[in-house]
Design a protein around this motif. Structure first.
Motif, PDB file in Angstrom:
ATOM      1  N   LYS A  86       0.800  -1.222   0.000  1.00 43.25           N
ATOM      2  CA  LYS A  86       0.000   0.000   0.000  1.00 43.25           C
ATOM      3  C   LYS A  86       0.837   1.279   0.000  1.00 43.25           C
ATOM      4  CE  LYS A  86      -0.596  -0.176   5.052  1.00 43.25           C
ATOM      5  NZ  LYS A  86      -1.595  -0.280   6.151  1.00 43.25           N
ATOM      6  N   LYS A  87       2.015   1.248   0.577  1.00 43.64           N
ATOM      7  CA  LYS A  87       2.853   2.453   0.636  1.00 43.64           C
ATOM      8  C   LYS A  87       3.554   2.740  -0.692  1.00 43.64           C
ATOM      9  CE  LYS A  87       3.711   2.300   5.610  1.00 43.64           C
ATOM     10  NZ  LYS A  87       4.758   2.223   6.677  1.00 43.64           N
ATOM     11  N   LYS A  88       3.484   1.780  -1.612  1.00 46.85           N
ATOM     12  CA  LYS A  88       4.172   1.933  -2.900  1.00 46.85           C
ATOM     13  C   LYS A  88       3.213   2.291  -4.031  1.00 46.85           C
ATOM     14  CE  LYS A  88       7.454  -1.648  -1.469  1.00 46.85           C
ATOM     15  NZ  LYS A  88       7.955  -3.017  -1.754  1.00 46.85           N
ATOM     16  N   ILE A  89       1.923   2.429  -3.717  1.00 48.42           N
ATOM     17  CA  ILE A  89       0.932   2.685  -4.766  1.00 48.42           C
ATOM     18  C   ILE A  89       0.128   3.943  -4.462  1.00 48.42           C
ATOM     19  CG2 ILE A  89       0.789   0.222  -5.263  1.00 48.42           C
ATOM     20  CD1 ILE A  89      -1.928   0.156  -3.898  1.00 48.42           C
ATOM     21  N   ILE A  90      -0.479   4.504  -5.512  1.00 47.51           N
ATOM     22  CA  ILE A  90      -1.288   5.708  -5.308  1.00 47.51           C
ATOM     23  C   ILE A  90      -2.753   5.495  -5.653  1.00 47.51           C
ATOM     24  CG2 ILE A  90       0.679   7.251  -5.633  1.00 47.51           C
ATOM     25  CD1 ILE A  90      -0.413   7.908  -8.405  1.00 47.51           C
ATOM     26  N   ALA A  91      -3.084   4.306  -6.182  1.00 47.39           N
ATOM     27  CA  ALA A  91      -4.481   4.023  -6.550  1.00 47.39           C
ATOM     28  C   ALA A  91      -4.685   2.527  -6.720  1.00 47.39           C
ATOM     29  CB  ALA A  91      -4.857   4.749  -7.839  1.00 47.39           C
ATOM     30  N   ILE A  92      -5.954   2.130  -6.718  1.00 45.73           N
ATOM     31  CA  ILE A  92      -6.349   0.777  -7.098  1.00 45.73           C
ATOM     32  C   ILE A  92      -6.905   0.865  -8.518  1.00 45.73           C
ATOM     33  CG2 ILE A  92      -7.868  -1.180  -6.627  1.00 45.73           C
ATOM     34  CD1 ILE A  92      -5.829  -0.829  -4.431  1.00 45.73           C
ATOM     35  N   GLY A  93      -6.221   0.243  -9.456  1.00 48.13           N
ATOM     36  CA  GLY A  93      -6.667   0.329 -10.837  1.00 48.13           C
ATOM     37  C   GLY A  93      -5.812  -0.556 -11.739  1.00 48.13           C
ATOM     38  N   GLU A  94      -6.285  -1.087 -12.695  1.00 44.90           N
ATOM     39  CA  GLU A  94      -7.528  -0.791 -13.375  1.00 44.90           C
ATOM     40  C   GLU A  94      -8.576  -1.797 -12.910  1.00 44.90           C
ATOM     41  OE1 GLU A  94      -8.953  -0.527 -18.074  1.00 44.90           O
ATOM     42  OE2 GLU A  94      -6.882  -0.941 -17.575  1.00 44.90           O
ATOM     43  N   ILE A  95      -9.712  -1.295 -12.475  1.00 47.17           N
ATOM     44  CA  ILE A  95     -10.776  -2.177 -11.997  1.00 47.17           C
ATOM     45  C   ILE A  95     -12.102  -1.744 -12.622  1.00 47.17           C
ATOM     46  CG2 ILE A  95      -9.539  -2.534  -9.830  1.00 47.17           C
ATOM     47  CD1 ILE A  95     -11.627  -0.731  -8.452  1.00 47.17           C
ATOM     48  N   GLY A  96     -13.124  -2.598 -12.485  1.00 43.16           N
ATOM     49  CA  GLY A  96     -14.428  -2.193 -12.984  1.00 43.16           C
ATOM     50  C   GLY A  96     -15.243  -3.309 -13.594  1.00 43.16           C
ATOM     51  N   LEU A  97     -15.952  -2.960 -14.665  1.00 40.91           N
ATOM     52  CA  LEU A  97     -16.870  -3.888 -15.330  1.00 40.91           C
ATOM     53  C   LEU A  97     -16.703  -3.780 -16.842  1.00 40.91           C
ATOM     54  CD1 LEU A  97     -20.145  -3.091 -13.310  1.00 40.91           C
ATOM     55  CD2 LEU A  97     -18.508  -4.938 -12.850  1.00 40.91           C
ATOM     56  N   ASP A  98     -16.960  -4.889 -17.544  1.00 38.96           N
ATOM     57  CA  ASP A  98     -16.822  -4.898 -18.999  1.00 38.96           C
ATOM     58  C   ASP A  98     -17.769  -5.941 -19.586  1.00 38.96           C
ATOM     59  OD1 ASP A  98     -15.890  -5.445 -21.707  1.00 38.96           O
ATOM     60  OD2 ASP A  98     -14.080  -4.339 -21.160  1.00 38.96           O
ATOM     61  N   LYS A  99     -18.672  -5.484 -20.459  1.00 36.40           N
ATOM     62  CA  LYS A  99     -19.629  -6.398 -21.078  1.00 36.40           C
ATOM     63  C   LYS A  99     -19.305  -6.704 -22.544  1.00 36.40           C
ATOM     64  CE  LYS A  99     -23.911  -6.110 -18.431  1.00 36.40           C
ATOM     65  NZ  LYS A  99     -25.351  -5.773 -18.501  1.00 36.40           N
ATOM     66  N   LYS A 100     -18.142  -6.258 -22.995  1.00 33.18           N
ATOM     67  CA  LYS A 100     -17.820  -6.470 -24.405  1.00 33.18           C
ATOM     68  C   LYS A 100     -17.574  -7.939 -24.720  1.00 33.18           C
ATOM     69  CE  LYS A 100     -14.871  -4.944 -28.195  1.00 33.18           C
ATOM     70  NZ  LYS A 100     -13.789  -4.029 -28.645  1.00 33.18           N
ATOM     71  N   TRP A 101     -16.915  -8.628 -23.802  1.00 31.83           N
ATOM     72  CA  TRP A 101     -16.541 -10.016 -24.041  1.00 31.83           C
ATOM     73  C   TRP A 101     -17.412 -10.966 -23.232  1.00 31.83           C
ATOM     74  CZ3 TRP A 101     -13.775  -9.196 -28.067  1.00 31.83           C
ATOM     75  CH2 TRP A 101     -12.921  -8.089 -28.131  1.00 31.83           C
ATOM     76  N   ASP A 102     -17.284 -12.234 -23.493  1.00 32.16           N
ATOM     77  CA  ASP A 102     -18.109 -13.246 -22.842  1.00 32.16           C
ATOM     78  C   ASP A 102     -17.461 -13.701 -21.529  1.00 32.16           C
ATOM     79  OD1 ASP A 102     -20.082 -15.076 -22.342  1.00 32.16           O
ATOM     80  OD2 ASP A 102     -19.198 -16.650 -23.598  1.00 32.16           O
ATOM     81  N   ASN A 103     -17.486 -12.798 -20.547  1.00 33.70           N
ATOM     82  CA  ASN A 103     -16.953 -13.107 -19.226  1.00 33.70           C
ATOM     83  C   ASN A 103     -18.089 -13.171 -18.219  1.00 33.70           C
ATOM     84  OD1 ASN A 103     -14.609 -11.224 -20.598  1.00 33.70           O
ATOM     85  ND2 ASN A 103     -13.766 -12.907 -19.400  1.00 33.70           N
ATOM     86  N   ASP A 104     -17.834 -13.790 -17.080  1.00 40.78           N
ATOM     87  CA  ASP A 104     -18.847 -13.926 -16.037  1.00 40.78           C
ATOM     88  C   ASP A 104     -19.080 -12.571 -15.369  1.00 40.78           C
ATOM     89  OD1 ASP A 104     -20.178 -14.442 -13.548  1.00 40.78           O
ATOM     90  OD2 ASP A 104     -19.670 -16.563 -13.806  1.00 40.78           O
ATOM     91  N   PHE A 105     -20.218 -11.957 -15.685  1.00 39.10           N
ATOM     92  CA  PHE A 105     -20.492 -10.599 -15.188  1.00 39.10           C
ATOM     93  C   PHE A 105     -20.750 -10.586 -13.681  1.00 39.10           C
ATOM     94  CE2 PHE A 105     -23.029  -6.543 -15.152  1.00 39.10           C
ATOM     95  CZ  PHE A 105     -21.993  -5.725 -15.571  1.00 39.10           C
ATOM     96  N   ASP A 106     -21.288 -11.647 -13.145  1.00 41.42           N
ATOM     97  CA  ASP A 106     -21.512 -11.718 -11.695  1.00 41.42           C
ATOM     98  C   ASP A 106     -20.185 -11.716 -10.937  1.00 41.42           C
ATOM     99  OD1 ASP A 106     -24.269 -11.744 -11.903  1.00 41.42           O
ATOM    100  OD2 ASP A 106     -24.386 -13.935 -11.995  1.00 41.42           O
TER     101      ASP A 106
END
Length: 241
Positions: A86-106
């Motif tokens: 945690k002391k070596k980073i400035i953010a949590i990323g890249e995170i989120g949601l993506d519906k373009k591909w056939d991945n498990d959205f849940d």
């Protein structure tokens, strides 16, 4: 005082020479490049790069389309790794949601919530990918009362842009603004205090040095001097990160 809040310099196999990219960035006036992690392997690469190059700042995360490729135990292990560093980073990323591909959205949603929770515990921003899932990403973030967030290359409808603005989240303007009407319209909407710049290099063809061209277009839209705009965006970066 140019800022690139979303790049992937760790993906060196996707372009020719990292040192040349960094050299051009420095010559163009780039002061910060936030490299965003997408999986355990690349999170570690980013930490190493941030040690070697003062220009590079680390954000560690889990790309939504990678979430269903690992076991629950492996995912939790990576959360512990991020917390440990945690002391070596400035953010949590890249995170989120993506519906373009056939991945498990849940599974994506479950992982997104856990990563948001971690960022809140560490009191650092999240950098959010929301392709074709903008409304759901906003709903989850509102539900979890997210305060510190960057909406990366947000492509949602104007009503969703406005919800991001109302929630006081920052939105990035990518290099596409030079010719892209959607991002030009978005730049008109976003208050100056919520604008940041990015490239998504090398996923997109723009590299950090090219942000100077984005600034020209944003300044034209906002009716500002380029230097004044650059200073405002740098202040936005300092205030958030």
């Amino acid at each position: 005082m140019i800022i690139d809040v979303h790049a992937h310099l760790e993906l060196e196999e996707s372009y020719e020479n990292r040192n040349e990219v960094l050299k051009r960035a420095e010559e163009a006036g780039v002061k910060i490049i936030i490299c965003n992690g997408i999986d355990p392997k690349n999170n570690r690469k980013i930490l190493e790069l941030s040690k070697k190059h003062s220009l590079i700042k680390a954000a560690l995360g889990f790309y939504p389309c990678e979430c269903d490729k690992v076991s629950k135990e492996e995912f939790e292990k990576e959360l512990k790794f991020i917390k440990k560093n945690k002391k070596k980073i400035i953010a949590i990323g890249e995170i989120g949601l993506d519906k373009k591909w056939d991945n498990d959205f849940d599974i994506q949603q479950e992982c997104f919530r856990e990563l948001i929770s971690l960022a809140q515990k560490l009191d650092i921003p999240i950098i959010v990918h929301s392709r074709m899932a903008e409304e759901k990403a906003i709903e989850i973030m509102e539900e979890m009362n997210v305060k510190k967030a960057v909406m990366h290359c947000f492509s949602g409808k104007k009503k969703f842009v406005q919800r991001c603005i109302d929630n006081k989240w920052s939105l990035t303007i990518p290099g596409d603004i030079i010719r892209g009407q959607q991002f030009q319209e978005m730049a008109k909407m976003i208050p100056l205090k919520q604008i940041l710049t990015e490239t998504d290099f090398p996923v997109k063809k723009f590299e950090p040095a090219d942000i100077s061209e984005s600034l020209k277009k944003i300044a034209e839209i906002k009716g500002l001097d380029i230097q004044e705009l650059s200073n405002i965006i740098f202040q936005n970066y300092q205030r958030l990160f």
